[in-house]
Scaffold this active site. Structure first.
Site, PDB file in Angstrom:
ATOM      1  N   THR A 176       0.829  -1.214   0.000  1.00 13.33           N
ATOM      2  CA  THR A 176       0.000   0.000   0.000  1.00 13.33           C
ATOM      3  C   THR A 176       0.858   1.256   0.000  1.00 13.33           C
ATOM      4  O   THR A 176       0.394   2.314  -0.399  1.00 13.33           O
ATOM      5  CB  THR A 176      -0.900   0.036   1.251  1.00 13.33           C
ATOM      6  OG1 THR A 176      -0.079  -0.262   2.395  1.00 13.33           O
ATOM      7  CG2 THR A 176      -2.021  -0.979   1.161  1.00 13.33           C
ATOM      8  N   ASP A 177       2.116   1.145   0.447  1.00 11.18           N
ATOM      9  CA  ASP A 177       2.937   2.362   0.633  1.00 11.18           C
ATOM     10  C   ASP A 177       3.136   3.123  -0.673  1.00 11.18           C
ATOM     11  O   ASP A 177       2.959   4.336  -0.714  1.00 11.18           O
ATOM     12  CB  ASP A 177       4.283   2.030   1.309  1.00 11.18           C
ATOM     13  CG  ASP A 177       5.107   0.973   0.580  1.00 11.18           C
ATOM     14  OD1 ASP A 177       4.547   0.283  -0.305  1.00 11.18           O
ATOM     15  OD2 ASP A 177       6.294   0.837   0.896  1.00 11.18           O
ATOM     16  N   GLY A 226      18.639  -9.254   6.188  1.00 12.11           N
ATOM     17  CA  GLY A 226      18.124  -9.640   4.874  1.00 12.11           C
ATOM     18  C   GLY A 226      16.916 -10.541   4.933  1.00 12.11           C
ATOM     19  O   GLY A 226      16.685 -11.339   4.027  1.00 12.11           O
ATOM     20  N   GLY A 240      13.720  -9.227   5.811  1.00 16.12           N
ATOM     21  CA  GLY A 240      12.499  -8.430   5.717  1.00 16.12           C
ATOM     22  C   GLY A 240      12.071  -7.812   7.030  1.00 16.12           C
ATOM     23  O   GLY A 240      10.971  -7.271   7.134  1.00 16.12           O
ATOM     24  N   GLU A 281      19.807   5.471   2.774  1.00 20.26           N
ATOM     25  CA  GLU A 281      19.625   4.185   2.079  1.00 20.26           C
ATOM     26  C   GLU A 281      19.361   4.408   0.583  1.00 20.26           C
ATOM     27  O   GLU A 281      19.907   3.717  -0.266  1.00 20.26           O
ATOM     28  CB  GLU A 281      18.491   3.383   2.743  1.00 20.26           C
ATOM     29  CG  GLU A 281      18.333   1.990   2.166  1.00 20.26           C
ATOM     30  CD  GLU A 281      17.785   0.971   3.161  1.00 20.26           C
ATOM     31  OE1 GLU A 281      17.775   1.247   4.383  1.00 20.26           O
ATOM     32  OE2 GLU A 281      17.380  -0.110   2.707  1.00 20.26           O
ATOM     33  N   ASP A 302      10.042   1.889   7.221  1.00 19.71           N
ATOM     34  CA  ASP A 302      10.960   1.193   8.117  1.00 19.71           C
ATOM     35  C   ASP A 302      11.656   2.161   9.068  1.00 19.71           C
ATOM     36  O   ASP A 302      11.778   1.910  10.265  1.00 19.71           O
ATOM     37  CB  ASP A 302      12.018   0.439   7.316  1.00 19.71           C
ATOM     38  CG  ASP A 302      11.408  -0.519   6.315  1.00 19.71           C
ATOM     39  OD1 ASP A 302      10.180  -0.727   6.381  1.00 19.71           O
ATOM     40  OD2 ASP A 302      12.146  -1.046   5.469  1.00 19.71           O
ATOM     41  N   TYR A 349       8.085  -6.988  -7.770  1.00 15.41           N
ATOM     42  CA  TYR A 349       7.786  -5.699  -7.151  1.00 15.41           C
ATOM     43  C   TYR A 349       7.638  -4.617  -8.219  1.00 15.41           C
ATOM     44  O   TYR A 349       6.652  -3.869  -8.248  1.00 15.41           O
ATOM     45  CB  TYR A 349       8.919  -5.347  -6.181  1.00 15.41           C
ATOM     46  CG  TYR A 349       8.783  -4.026  -5.475  1.00 15.41           C
ATOM     47  CD1 TYR A 349       8.046  -3.907  -4.305  1.00 15.41           C
ATOM     48  CD2 TYR A 349       9.415  -2.886  -5.983  1.00 15.41           C
ATOM     49  CE1 TYR A 349       7.938  -2.690  -3.652  1.00 15.41           C
ATOM     50  CE2 TYR A 349       9.304  -1.669  -5.346  1.00 15.41           C
ATOM     51  CZ  TYR A 349       8.573  -1.571  -4.181  1.00 15.41           C
ATOM     52  OH  TYR A 349       8.460  -0.364  -3.549  1.00 15.41           O
TER      53      TYR A 349
HETATM   54  P1  ADP Z   1      16.737  -6.159   5.752  1.00 12.80           P
HETATM   55  O1  ADP Z   1      15.474  -6.744   5.221  1.00 12.80           O
HETATM   56  O2  ADP Z   1      17.202  -6.892   6.971  1.00 12.80           O
HETATM   57  O3  ADP Z   1      16.657  -4.671   5.943  1.00 12.80           O
HETATM   58  P2  ADP Z   1      18.676  -5.366   3.787  1.00 12.80           P
HETATM   59  O4  ADP Z   1      19.306  -6.113   2.675  1.00 12.80           O
HETATM   60  O5  ADP Z   1      17.888  -4.165   3.467  1.00 12.80           O
HETATM   61  O6  ADP Z   1      17.827  -6.433   4.624  1.00 12.80           O
HETATM   62  O7  ADP Z   1      19.812  -4.881   4.818  1.00 12.80           O
HETATM   63  C1  ADP Z   1      20.794  -5.773   5.270  1.00 12.80           C
HETATM   64  C2  ADP Z   1      22.112  -5.036   5.365  1.00 12.80           C
HETATM   65  O8  ADP Z   1      22.112  -4.151   6.516  1.00 12.80           O
HETATM   66  C3  ADP Z   1      23.272  -5.968   5.599  1.00 12.80           C
HETATM   67  O9  ADP Z   1      23.777  -6.435   4.348  1.00 12.80           O
HETATM   68  C4  ADP Z   1      24.272  -5.068   6.297  1.00 12.80           C
HETATM   69  O10 ADP Z   1      24.970  -4.272   5.376  1.00 12.80           O
HETATM   70  C5  ADP Z   1      23.381  -4.156   7.131  1.00 12.80           C
HETATM   71  N1  ADP Z   1      23.242  -4.744   8.476  1.00 12.80           N
HETATM   72  C6  ADP Z   1      22.195  -5.421   8.973  1.00 12.80           C
HETATM   73  N2  ADP Z   1      22.430  -5.878  10.230  1.00 12.80           N
HETATM   74  C7  ADP Z   1      23.680  -5.483  10.539  1.00 12.80           C
HETATM   75  C8  ADP Z   1      24.514  -5.656  11.696  1.00 12.80           C
HETATM   76  N3  ADP Z   1      24.099  -6.363  12.766  1.00 12.80           N
HETATM   77  N4  ADP Z   1      25.745  -5.096  11.676  1.00 12.80           N
HETATM   78  C9  ADP Z   1      26.166  -4.399  10.588  1.00 12.80           C
HETATM   79  N5  ADP Z   1      25.442  -4.212   9.486  1.00 12.80           N
HETATM   80  C10 ADP Z   1      24.206  -4.745   9.443  1.00 12.80           C
HETATM   81 MG    MG Z   2      16.265  -3.243   4.430  1.00 13.09          MG
END
Ligand code: ADP
Ligand code: MG
Length: 372
Positions: free
Chosen positions: A20-21, A106, A108, A146, A158, A207
């Site tokens: 919906t966003d 990663g 979600g 981001e 988020d 998507y």
């Molecule tokens: P998500 O759905 O969890 O947001 P993303 O792919 O958007 O998945 O983000 C994941 C990325 O965020 C990782 O590849 C890393 O770069 C960063 N990240 C997530 N958790 C950590 C952590 N504990 N320490 C450092 N970086 C992190």
């Molecule tokens: Mg993310």
């Protein structure tokens, strides 16, 4: 030298309001009791020294020269956040920080927003600027990090919930106006999240396709409903009246978005009257709509939801996030969490040959800064 502060940003789960966003609609996320923490000490210069406990890697950069580093993806979220905060006109000091957390990466649950929001609070607190930016502006700065620095095209949900979440509350966000409202969740609403750990490789192409289908739907509907800008502006009755003009797949995509927006508002009303049974039914209906009309579920997500719904004490369960993998969320009566987890570990691997993860959680506070 000793650290002086801990800053944290939580992950999040969206209770209802999926896809919906980008249609200018409504979402209803909660912050998780899982976060990314920065243990840090302010510096007097503009240098930043970071150590990631989860990656066992370090990174240094200068606030005057943040630069994308492909081999330190995690560090880019932090460099980007500092860069983006300074874009608002603030001037930061450097920090020495160690970071780590328990938001699954990663999957979600938005570990990326948790990193950005935790980092933003660390930099702002170190610089004596925590009161300089209101929460929504911190969230927007994190999102810009981001979008523009890391290069991931995420929405605002988020970061918004990671900053503004509150214990035992969900956050209703109007993705058009960015106005928001905390919605009290009764104590009886515990959450169980099941991570399918299934591939999400289909998610990004689908998507983009769904976004295009929604835009096509708006174009067709504009012929009969003057003035509409997005599916947010369309009621179920208007959509039904225009059904004959639309290809069936476009109609079904629109039906998901229009009905999902109505379900979000209905959920808020049900929470306010303490009617968790209705909230659960709306979550179930959301899953069915995502599966049948929007076609973004998967055998793994359907198996996860079926396992969740198979035991007493579950109000409702649905896939959460973009779909094709990632997590499902169930709202359950307190005391039923372990039974639900047991059912998932029993049934889900038999259906999918994948070993899942399960997180038992509650609606939690947003970002925090604590002085040590
Ligand atoms: P998500 O759905 O969890 O947001 P993303 O792919 O958007 O998945 O983000 C994941 C990325 O965020 C990782 O590849 C890393 O770069 C960063 N990240 C997530 N958790 C950590 C952590 N504990 N320490 C450092 N970086 C992190
Ligand atoms: Mg993310």
């Amino acid at each position: 030298m000793e650290p002086t502060h801990v800053a944290s940003g939580p992950g999040r789960v969206n209770l209802i309001g999926e896809h919906t966003d980008y249609n200018d609609g409504f979402v209803l996320p909660v912050a998780l009791k899982r976060d990314i923490r920065f243990v840090f000490r302010p510096r007097t210069d503009r240098h930043v020294r970071l150590f990631s406990g989860d990656y066992n890697e370090s990174l240094e950069f200068d606030l005057d020269a943040p630069a994308y580093i492909p081999e330190r993806l995690w560090g880019n979220y932090i460099q980007g956040t500092a860069w983006s905060l300074e874009q608002t006109g603030l001037r930061l000091v450097g920090i020495d920080a160690v970071l780590g957390g328990n938001v699954p990466r990663g999957s979600g649950l938005s570990s990326s927003a948790a990193v950005e929001v935790g980092a933003a609070h660390a930099f702002l607190a170190a610089s004596g600027l925590l009161d300089a930016l209101p929460g929504p502006q911190i969230a927007k700065a994190a999102q810009r990090a981001e979008n523009e620095f890391v290069g991931v095209n995420c929405g605002i949900m988020d970061q918004f919930i990671s900053v503004l979440g509150k214990e035992n509350h969900a956050l209703l966000i109007d993705c058009r106006s960015l106005t928001y409202e905390l919605v009290p969740m009764p104590e009886e609403a515990a959450l169980v999240i099941g991570n399918t750990r299934a591939s999400r490789s289909l998610a990004s192409s689908a998507y983009n396709q769904r976004r295009a289908e929604c835009e096509r739907g708006v174009e067709i509907l504009q012929a009969t409903i003057p003035g509409i800008k997005a599916l947010r502006d369309v009621s179920s009755a208007q959509l039904e009246a225009a059904r004959a003009m639309m290809p069936d797949n476009i109609y079904r995509r629109c039906r998901h978005v229009v009905s999902e927006n109505e379900r979000v508002l209905h959920t808020v009303a049900a929470f306010s009257s303490g009617d968790l049974k209705t909230v659960g039914e709306l979550m179930d209906a959301s899953h069915e709509s995502l599966r049948d009309d929007y076609e973004v579920s998967s055998p793994a997500l359907d198996a996860m939801v079926a396992a969740m719904r198979s035991v007493p004490g579950v109000y409702g369960a649905r896939l959460t996030g973009a779909g094709f993998g990632g997590c499902a969320v169930a709202m359950v009566a307190p005391g039923a969490e372990q039974t639900v987890a047991d059912a998932i570990f029993d049934q889900y691997p038999k259906a999918t040959s994948i070993w899942p993860e399960v997180y038992i959680t509650r609606a939690s506070d947003g970002a925090q800064v604590v002085r040590i």
